[in-house]
Design an enzyme around this catalytic site. Structure first.
Site, PDB file in Angstrom:
ATOM      1  N   LYS A  13       0.813  -1.205   0.000  1.00 53.28           N
ATOM      2  CA  LYS A  13       0.000   0.000   0.000  1.00 53.28           C
ATOM      3  C   LYS A  13       0.860   1.275   0.000  1.00 53.28           C
ATOM      4  O   LYS A  13       0.655   2.151  -0.830  1.00 53.28           O
ATOM      5  CB  LYS A  13      -0.840  -0.040   1.278  1.00 53.28           C
ATOM      6  CG  LYS A  13      -2.104   0.685   1.279  1.00 53.28           C
ATOM      7  CD  LYS A  13      -2.997   0.232   2.444  1.00 53.28           C
ATOM      8  CE  LYS A  13      -2.336  -0.287   3.685  1.00 53.28           C
ATOM      9  NZ  LYS A  13      -1.808   0.707   4.613  1.00 53.28           N
ATOM     10  N   ARG A 122      10.493  -6.162   4.996  1.00 54.23           N
ATOM     11  CA  ARG A 122      10.491  -4.709   4.776  1.00 54.23           C
ATOM     12  C   ARG A 122      11.565  -4.009   5.608  1.00 54.23           C
ATOM     13  O   ARG A 122      11.823  -4.357   6.743  1.00 54.23           O
ATOM     14  CB  ARG A 122       9.119  -4.167   5.161  1.00 54.23           C
ATOM     15  CG  ARG A 122       9.082  -2.664   5.147  1.00 54.23           C
ATOM     16  CD  ARG A 122       7.742  -2.112   4.989  1.00 54.23           C
ATOM     17  NE  ARG A 122       6.786  -2.552   5.984  1.00 54.23           N
ATOM     18  CZ  ARG A 122       5.494  -2.243   5.901  1.00 54.23           C
ATOM     19  NH1 ARG A 122       5.043  -1.561   4.890  1.00 54.23           N
ATOM     20  NH2 ARG A 122       4.680  -2.656   6.830  1.00 54.23           N
TER      21      ARG A 122
HETATM   22  P1  AMP Z   1       0.694   1.671   8.836  1.00 49.63           P
HETATM   23  O1  AMP Z   1       2.031   2.299   8.643  1.00 49.63           O
HETATM   24  O2  AMP Z   1      -0.362   2.282   7.952  1.00 49.63           O
HETATM   25  O3  AMP Z   1       0.724   0.169   8.725  1.00 49.63           O
HETATM   26  O4  AMP Z   1       0.236   2.014  10.341  1.00 49.63           O
HETATM   27  C1  AMP Z   1       0.997   1.569  11.458  1.00 49.63           C
HETATM   28  C2  AMP Z   1       0.135   1.562  12.703  1.00 49.63           C
HETATM   29  O5  AMP Z   1      -0.341   2.894  12.974  1.00 49.63           O
HETATM   30  C3  AMP Z   1      -1.118   0.714  12.625  1.00 49.63           C
HETATM   31  O6  AMP Z   1      -0.867  -0.646  12.915  1.00 49.63           O
HETATM   32  C4  AMP Z   1      -2.001   1.393  13.684  1.00 49.63           C
HETATM   33  O7  AMP Z   1      -1.608   1.031  14.991  1.00 49.63           O
HETATM   34  C5  AMP Z   1      -1.658   2.868  13.487  1.00 49.63           C
HETATM   35  N1  AMP Z   1      -2.562   3.501  12.489  1.00 49.63           N
HETATM   36  C6  AMP Z   1      -2.234   4.008  11.265  1.00 49.63           C
HETATM   37  N2  AMP Z   1      -3.304   4.500  10.634  1.00 49.63           N
HETATM   38  C7  AMP Z   1      -4.362   4.308  11.473  1.00 49.63           C
HETATM   39  C8  AMP Z   1      -5.755   4.577  11.388  1.00 49.63           C
HETATM   40  N3  AMP Z   1      -6.293   5.139  10.289  1.00 49.63           N
HETATM   41  N4  AMP Z   1      -6.537   4.230  12.450  1.00 49.63           N
HETATM   42  C9  AMP Z   1      -6.019   3.667  13.555  1.00 49.63           C
HETATM   43  N5  AMP Z   1      -4.723   3.355  13.688  1.00 49.63           N
HETATM   44  C10 AMP Z   1      -3.891   3.678  12.660  1.00 49.63           C
END
Ligand code: AMP
Length: 209
Positions: A13, A122
């Site tokens: 993503k 990663r």
């Molecule tokens: P990501 O880098 O998008 O995988 O996000 C890493 C972590 O940040 C996730 O596992 C959540 O703990 C938190 N996080 C990111 N975006 C959100 C969101 N829209 N809602 C809630 N938690 C989020």
């Protein structure tokens, strides 16, 4: 264009959203990156978010919604944006709908075992946030960022047990958004297997840009 990228951890993503943002000339808004920055800077938001992030669960809606609203209102997002990692719940999708219309929602899908392989390979740059993968997108020098020369790291939440929790969280809390956006005629489903450039061509094709 105003776009959302949905997909389980490891589907690519962030990588695809960054490529498309560059192609379209709009900012990529990654809620994960903004939260990680808050954690490393030790802000109030960062202190509240850290425990959820380390465990692979979601940060509470009210915190993430307020943070994303502020970011979308910044001037560079006036011409459009790509949201990467937001919304992740129906409450977040409703909040977004009351804030801005969307042109499309891209959802990346892939087999779960492949997702785990991808996440655990990663590597990220802690300084400029560039993304790499030991197998599919290695840096020129092992563990060194091509862009800024910093030493690359493995994200705390890319450990296998945490990745499994993040996939379960995705299935439970975020996958319902697929139907939500399909019902609104916005969904574009893209298979995330294969090379980065192959997936990118599928994304362009799905969006007809
Ligand atoms: P990501 O880098 O998008 O995988 O996000 C890493 C972590 O940040 C996730 O596992 C959540 O703990 C938190 N996080 C990111 N975006 C959100 C969101 N829209 N809602 C809630 N938690 C989020």
């Amino acid at each position: 264009m105003r776009l959302v990228f949905l997909g389980p951890p490891g589907a690519g993503k962030g990588t695809q959203a960054a490529k498309l943002a560059n192609y379209l000339g709009v900012p990529r808004i990654s809620t994960g990156d903004i939260l990680r920055r808050n954690v490393s800077e030790g802000t109030e938001l960062g202190k509240k978010a850290k425990g959820f992030m380390d465990a692979g669960t979601l940060v509470p809606d009210d915190l993430v919604i307020a943070m994303t609203e502020t970011r979308i209102r910044e001037s560079d997002a006036k011409r459009g944006f790509i949201l990467d990692g937001f919304p992740r719940t129906i409450a977040q999708a409703n909040a977004l709908a009351s804030l801005t219309p969307l042109d499309a929602v891209v959802t990346l899908f892939m087999e779960h075992e492949e997702l785990i392989k991808r996440s655990t390979g990663r590597r990220v740059c802690p300084k400029c946030e560039a993304l790499y993968h030991v197998l599919t997108n290695p840096p020129r020098k092992p563990d060194v960022c091509d862009r800024c020369g910093s030493r690359l790291i493995v994200r705390e939440d890319d450990r296998e047990d945490v990745v499994r929790t993040r996939i379960d969280t995705y299935e439970e809390r975020t996958a319902p958004l697929i139907k939500y956006y399909r019902d609104r005629g916005l969904l574009r489903e893209v298979y995330a297997g294969g090379l980065i450039d192959e997936v990118f061509l599928r994304v362009l094709d799905a969006l007809r840009v």
